[in-house]
Every structure is written in structure tokens, then in C-alpha cells.
Motif scaffolding. Structure first.
Motif, PDB file in Angstrom:
ATOM      1  N   ASN A 170       0.828  -1.217   0.000  1.00 62.02           N
ATOM      2  CA  ASN A 170       0.000   0.000   0.000  1.00 62.02           C
ATOM      3  C   ASN A 170       0.860   1.263   0.000  1.00 62.02           C
ATOM      4  OD1 ASN A 170      -2.438  -1.306  -0.035  1.00 62.02           O
ATOM      5  ND2 ASN A 170      -2.955  -0.898   2.108  1.00 62.02           N
ATOM      6  N   CYS A 171       1.924   1.268   0.822  1.00 67.68           N
ATOM      7  CA  CYS A 171       2.827   2.433   0.865  1.00 67.68           C
ATOM      8  C   CYS A 171       3.435   2.685  -0.517  1.00 67.68           C
ATOM      9  CB  CYS A 171       3.975   2.204   1.847  1.00 67.68           C
ATOM     10  SG  CYS A 171       3.489   1.941   3.555  1.00 67.68           S
ATOM     11  N   ILE A 172       3.862   1.589  -1.156  1.00 65.73           N
ATOM     12  CA  ILE A 172       4.566   1.695  -2.440  1.00 65.73           C
ATOM     13  C   ILE A 172       3.612   2.040  -3.582  1.00 65.73           C
ATOM     14  CG2 ILE A 172       5.864   0.337  -4.165  1.00 65.73           C
ATOM     15  CD1 ILE A 172       7.133  -1.160  -1.737  1.00 65.73           C
ATOM     16  N   VAL A 173       2.494   1.306  -3.635  1.00 66.19           N
ATOM     17  CA  VAL A 173       1.579   1.456  -4.766  1.00 66.19           C
ATOM     18  C   VAL A 173       0.693   2.689  -4.613  1.00 66.19           C
ATOM     19  CG1 VAL A 173      -0.381   0.397  -5.984  1.00 66.19           C
ATOM     20  CG2 VAL A 173       1.538  -1.019  -5.244  1.00 66.19           C
ATOM     21  N   HIS A 174       0.192   2.902  -3.401  1.00 69.17           N
ATOM     22  CA  HIS A 174      -0.735   4.002  -3.195  1.00 69.17           C
ATOM     23  C   HIS A 174      -0.059   5.242  -2.593  1.00 69.17           C
ATOM     24  CE1 HIS A 174      -3.858   6.400  -1.235  1.00 69.17           C
ATOM     25  NE2 HIS A 174      -4.523   6.133  -2.326  1.00 69.17           N
ATOM     26  N   GLY A 175       0.643   5.056  -1.480  1.00 65.28           N
ATOM     27  CA  GLY A 175       1.230   6.199  -0.773  1.00 65.28           C
ATOM     28  C   GLY A 175       2.145   7.031  -1.642  1.00 65.28           C
ATOM     29  N   TYR A 176       3.106   6.362  -2.293  1.00 64.77           N
ATOM     30  CA  TYR A 176       4.094   7.090  -3.090  1.00 64.77           C
ATOM     31  C   TYR A 176       3.858   7.002  -4.602  1.00 64.77           C
ATOM     32  CZ  TYR A 176       6.709   7.546   1.273  1.00 64.77           C
ATOM     33  OH  TYR A 176       7.087   7.855   2.548  1.00 64.77           O
ATOM     34  N   LYS A 177       2.925   6.178  -5.020  1.00 65.50           N
ATOM     35  CA  LYS A 177       2.647   5.977  -6.448  1.00 65.50           C
ATOM     36  C   LYS A 177       3.939   5.842  -7.258  1.00 65.50           C
ATOM     37  CE  LYS A 177      -2.041   7.437  -6.700  1.00 65.50           C
ATOM     38  NZ  LYS A 177      -2.276   8.119  -5.411  1.00 65.50           N
ATOM     39  N   ASP A 178       4.216   6.785  -8.139  1.00 63.48           N
ATOM     40  CA  ASP A 178       5.398   6.635  -8.989  1.00 63.48           C
ATOM     41  C   ASP A 178       6.662   7.233  -8.383  1.00 63.48           C
ATOM     42  OD1 ASP A 178       3.799   5.385 -10.917  1.00 63.48           O
ATOM     43  OD2 ASP A 178       3.155   7.338 -11.697  1.00 63.48           O
ATOM     44  N   ASP A 179       6.525   7.840  -7.202  1.00 65.38           N
ATOM     45  CA  ASP A 179       7.704   8.414  -6.553  1.00 65.38           C
ATOM     46  C   ASP A 179       8.382   7.384  -5.655  1.00 65.38           C
ATOM     47  OD1 ASP A 179       7.301  10.877  -7.672  1.00 65.38           O
ATOM     48  OD2 ASP A 179       6.087  11.619  -5.989  1.00 65.38           O
ATOM     49  N   ILE A 180       9.611   7.676  -5.285  1.00 65.75           N
ATOM     50  CA  ILE A 180      10.288   6.851  -4.296  1.00 65.75           C
ATOM     51  C   ILE A 180      10.354   7.664  -3.007  1.00 65.75           C
ATOM     52  CG2 ILE A 180      12.472   5.751  -3.657  1.00 65.75           C
ATOM     53  CD1 ILE A 180      11.008   4.240  -5.881  1.00 65.75           C
ATOM     54  N   GLY A 181       9.786   7.113  -1.951  1.00 63.87           N
ATOM     55  CA  GLY A 181       9.856   7.758  -0.638  1.00 63.87           C
ATOM     56  C   GLY A 181      10.334   6.741   0.379  1.00 63.87           C
ATOM     57  N   LYS A 182      10.230   7.117   1.652  1.00 65.51           N
ATOM     58  CA  LYS A 182      10.689   6.199   2.703  1.00 65.51           C
ATOM     59  C   LYS A 182       9.498   5.477   3.337  1.00 65.51           C
ATOM     60  CE  LYS A 182      15.193   7.586   3.292  1.00 65.51           C
ATOM     61  NZ  LYS A 182      15.480   7.981   1.888  1.00 65.51           N
ATOM     62  N   SER A 238      -4.825   8.119   8.600  1.00 65.84           N
ATOM     63  CA  SER A 238      -4.288   8.715   7.391  1.00 65.84           C
ATOM     64  C   SER A 238      -4.643  10.190   7.291  1.00 65.84           C
ATOM     65  CB  SER A 238      -4.835   7.972   6.170  1.00 65.84           C
ATOM     66  OG  SER A 238      -4.124   8.382   5.023  1.00 65.84           O
ATOM     67  N   ASN A 239      -3.700  10.964   6.809  1.00 54.69           N
ATOM     68  CA  ASN A 239      -3.942  12.374   6.539  1.00 54.69           C
ATOM     69  C   ASN A 239      -3.608  12.642   5.083  1.00 54.69           C
ATOM     70  OD1 ASN A 239      -4.745  13.556   9.030  1.00 54.69           O
ATOM     71  ND2 ASN A 239      -2.635  13.267   9.766  1.00 54.69           N
ATOM     72  N   PRO A 240      -4.580  13.088   4.288  1.00 51.50           N
ATOM     73  CA  PRO A 240      -4.276  13.401   2.888  1.00 51.50           C
ATOM     74  C   PRO A 240      -3.101  14.382   2.793  1.00 51.50           C
ATOM     75  CG  PRO A 240      -6.632  13.389   3.225  1.00 51.50           C
ATOM     76  CD  PRO A 240      -6.014  13.247   4.590  1.00 51.50           C
ATOM     77  N   GLY A 241      -2.140  14.051   1.957  1.00 51.68           N
ATOM     78  CA  GLY A 241      -0.959  14.884   1.772  1.00 51.68           C
ATOM     79  C   GLY A 241       0.147  14.627   2.784  1.00 51.68           C
ATOM     80  N   LYS A 242      -0.176  13.887   3.855  1.00 48.88           N
ATOM     81  CA  LYS A 242       0.844  13.667   4.893  1.00 48.88           C
ATOM     82  C   LYS A 242       1.273  12.223   5.046  1.00 48.88           C
ATOM     83  CE  LYS A 242       0.296  17.728   7.682  1.00 48.88           C
ATOM     84  NZ  LYS A 242      -0.349  18.323   8.848  1.00 48.88           N
ATOM     85  N   GLY A 243       0.393  11.316   4.718  1.00 53.33           N
ATOM     86  CA  GLY A 243       0.787   9.912   4.798  1.00 53.33           C
ATOM     87  C   GLY A 243      -0.208   9.033   5.517  1.00 53.33           C
ATOM     88  N   THR A 244       0.132   7.755   5.585  1.00 54.06           N
ATOM     89  CA  THR A 244      -0.758   6.749   6.160  1.00 54.06           C
ATOM     90  C   THR A 244       0.024   5.895   7.152  1.00 54.06           C
ATOM     91  OG1 THR A 244      -2.052   6.703   4.130  1.00 54.06           O
ATOM     92  CG2 THR A 244      -2.281   4.791   5.581  1.00 54.06           C
ATOM     93  N   ASP A 254       3.962   5.583   5.878  1.00 51.47           N
ATOM     94  CA  ASP A 254       4.643   6.308   4.810  1.00 51.47           C
ATOM     95  C   ASP A 254       4.329   7.785   4.954  1.00 51.47           C
ATOM     96  OD1 ASP A 254       2.273   7.177   3.102  1.00 51.47           O
ATOM     97  OD2 ASP A 254       1.971   5.009   3.022  1.00 51.47           O
ATOM     98  N   ARG A 255       5.061   8.591   4.233  1.00 53.63           N
ATOM     99  CA  ARG A 255       4.775  10.031   4.196  1.00 53.63           C
ATOM    100  C   ARG A 255       4.290  10.405   2.805  1.00 53.63           C
ATOM    101  NH1 ARG A 255       9.844  11.905   7.836  1.00 53.63           N
ATOM    102  NH2 ARG A 255       8.847  11.647   9.863  1.00 53.63           N
ATOM    103  N   GLY A 256       3.443   9.545   2.269  1.00 56.81           N
ATOM    104  CA  GLY A 256       2.955   9.738   0.906  1.00 56.81           C
ATOM    105  C   GLY A 256       1.667  10.536   0.849  1.00 56.81           C
ATOM    106  N   CYS A 257       0.848  10.209  -0.145  1.00 53.73           N
ATOM    107  CA  CYS A 257      -0.318  11.049  -0.457  1.00 53.73           C
ATOM    108  C   CYS A 257      -1.465  10.913   0.535  1.00 53.73           C
ATOM    109  CB  CYS A 257      -0.814  10.742  -1.868  1.00 53.73           C
ATOM    110  SG  CYS A 257      -1.542   9.109  -2.009  1.00 53.73           S
ATOM    111  N   GLY A 258      -1.455   9.845   1.345  1.00 52.14           N
ATOM    112  CA  GLY A 258      -2.547   9.658   2.296  1.00 52.14           C
ATOM    113  C   GLY A 258      -3.809   9.134   1.637  1.00 52.14           C
ATOM    114  N   ILE A 259      -4.789   8.827   2.482  1.00 52.34           N
ATOM    115  CA  ILE A 259      -6.059   8.288   1.991  1.00 52.34           C
ATOM    116  C   ILE A 259      -7.160   9.238   2.453  1.00 52.34           C
ATOM    117  CG2 ILE A 259      -7.666   6.326   2.097  1.00 52.34           C
ATOM    118  CD1 ILE A 259      -5.192   4.611   2.995  1.00 52.34           C
ATOM    119  N   ALA A 260      -7.917   9.774   1.500  1.00 50.67           N
ATOM    120  CA  ALA A 260      -8.958  10.748   1.852  1.00 50.67           C
ATOM    121  C   ALA A 260     -10.097  10.076   2.636  1.00 50.67           C
ATOM    122  CB  ALA A 260      -9.499  11.409   0.583  1.00 50.67           C
ATOM    123  N   ASP A 261     -10.502   8.894   2.204  1.00 46.47           N
ATOM    124  CA  ASP A 261     -11.629   8.215   2.830  1.00 46.47           C
ATOM    125  C   ASP A 261     -11.198   6.812   3.259  1.00 46.47           C
ATOM    126  OD1 ASP A 261     -14.011   7.049   3.558  1.00 46.47           O
ATOM    127  OD2 ASP A 261     -15.137   7.809   1.828  1.00 46.47           O
TER     128      ASP A 261
END
Lengths: 145, 109
Positions: A52-64, A126-132, A83-90
Motif C-alpha cells: 500500500n505504501c509503495i503502490v498508493h502512498g508514493y505511487k510513482d515516486d520513491i519515498g521512505k 491517514s492524513n491526505p498529503g501527509k501519509g498513512t 509512509d509520508r505519501g499522499c494519504g487516503i482521503a476516505d
């Protein structure tokens, strides 16, 4: 309550690290002498969360990706994967079985369902824009049996 | 690549081995689809006998191949899935594709 053992790991959100992450967690809890089913349950749940972190959180980016695991008295395992990726809105929607944001039809949308049913407890924040952040708990009861 | 493929007149059999996760599902998919699209089989047999780990990426792999075979008016059978892998399949309700269940009902999906 103070854990009897604890570990933290940080790795890049590359899919080749999925196997490494679940194996590292399995190695960490090996001291509790879990049986094959318990190891498999935990590896599967960790793999879902990390994916989920890789596929959803960071999508095409590489994060930690951050994993923090603790063992408590009574063979209770606590694992946090975030992760510190895009987060989940719902989050509620994301946890529905078969719900997926993947459009290719190759992802089943069962990640959270598997985490929930293979572990004793699961908590998602999860916080949108902050991560999950996903917290998983399971008691190892088998002692290798 | 951890998949061996046997092609005969009516069927394609994919002997998958090792771990199925998001990282390697794509390559498995490509290899299996290539064989299917080359030979248009009646049956795609996915053999999980040598699979040591599978998460929901494996469900996606099976569901995607199920759709592909349905489009070709064929069917899919899952053979030799170890217990831990059946447990993941049960989450998705795809255990009806297992060979034992197939035989029991006397009909194929």
C-alpha cells in the motif's frame, strides 16, 4: 507498557523491498517461536501494508517506508507501518473489500481485508498529503505447535 | 523467472514457484498471458505447488487470468495450492477455482 524487544527500519519504497520487509519482520518475531501459519499471517499482512505504501502512498515516486515493531510480554507483537505519501482521503471507503484505486484490474482491493482478518487488531490512520499509518497486532499463541 | 509453462493442444499449465507479491506479479502475468495468447487454450491451469508466499497480488493475478480466459471462452483451474495460499484465496472467494472443488461439483467455472 514497556516492550521486551523493539526494532525500527527505514527503507525506500521500491517494490523489490517488499520481500525484504516482510522477511525482516518475520525474523524479528522468530524468537517467539511462532508456527508456520502465524508467520505466514504476519508476513502476508506486512506485505499488504508495505505494498500500500509503495503502490498508493508514493505511487510513482520513491519515498521512505517506516516499520516499527515491538514485542510485549505475553508474546504480543505490535507492528506499525507508515509512509509520508499522499494519504487516503476516505479510509472507510479504502477498507471496503474489493475497493481499489488501481485501474488495470490487476489489484484485488483486498489488502485491508487481509490485514484485518489475518491479525488480531488493525488500526489505520491517514492524513491526505501527509501519509498513512497502519498498526497491526497479533498474539503468538502456538509456541511452535 | 519463477514460472515454467507447458503448452499442449488444449491447455496451458503454469507452474509457479517462489513468492508472489506486487514486485513479481507483473512478470508472472506477462509470461502466462504470452503463452495463453499464443495458443488460445480451453483451460489455463495455474499450479501453485511450489509457491512459498502469496499476498493479495496473487489474487489479482488469478482474477486477471480468470477474466482473460473468460474472454477466450475458456476456464481456469488452480492446482496444488498450499494451505496458507488457500487461506488468502478464501478471502477473495476464489477457492471455487481450486481443482478439488471443481471436481467435487462436477462442473467447471
Amino acid at each position: 507498557m514497556k516492550p521486551v524487544n523493539e526494532m525500527k527500519m527505514i527503507f525506500e519504497s521500491r517494490s523489490c523491498n517488499e520481500s525484504f520487509a516482510r522477511s525482516a519482520v518475520a525474523a524479528f518475531i522468530a524468537v517467539l517461536d511462532p508456527n508456520i501459519e502465524e508467520i505466514s499471517d504476519i508476513k502476508t499482512a506486512v506485505s499488504e501494508a508495505v505494498t500500500n505504501c509503495i503502490v498508493h502512498g508514493y505511487k510513482d515516486d520513491i519515498g521512505k517506508v517506516y516499520i516499527h515493531a515491538k514485542i510485549f510480554e505475553g508474546a504480543r507483537v505490535w507492528i506499525n507501518i507508515r509512509d509520508r505519501g499522499c494519504g487516503i482521503a476516505d479510509v472507510k471507503k479504502a477498507m471496503e473489500p474489493l475497493y481499489t484505486t488501481c485501474e488495470t484490474g490487476e489489484r484485488a482491493g483486498l489488502g485491508f481485508s487481509i490485514m484485518e482478518s489475518f491479525m488480531d487488531k488493525m488500526k489505520v490512520r491517514s492524513n491526505p498529503g501527509k501519509g498513512t499509518s497502519v498498526t497491526l497486532e497479533k498474539s503468538i499463541v502456538s509456541k511452535g505447535k | 523467472m519463477p514460472v515454467d509453462i507447458d503448452i499442449d493442444e488444449k491447455s496451458v499449465t503454469a507452474y509457479i514457484s517462489g513468492e508472489i507479491d506486487h514486485h513479481n506479479a507483473g512478470a508472472l502475468r506477462a509470461k502466462i498471458d504470452e503463452a495463453v495468447e499464443m495458443s488460445y487454450p480451453e483451460v489455463l491451469i495455474m499450479d501453485f505447488g511450489a509457491v512459498t508466499f502469496m499476498d493479495s497480488s496473487g489474487i489479482g493475478l488469478v482474477m486477471g487470468r480468470y477474466k482473460l480466459m473468460r474472454d477466450l471462452c475458456g476456464r481456469i483451474i488452480i492446482e496444488n495450492a498450499p494451505r496458507s495460499i488457500k487461506k488468502v484465496m478464501r478471502m477473495a472467494g476464489i477457492e471455487k477455482l481450486l481443482s478439488a472443488e471443481n471436481k467435487k461439483e462436477g462442473s467447471f467455472v
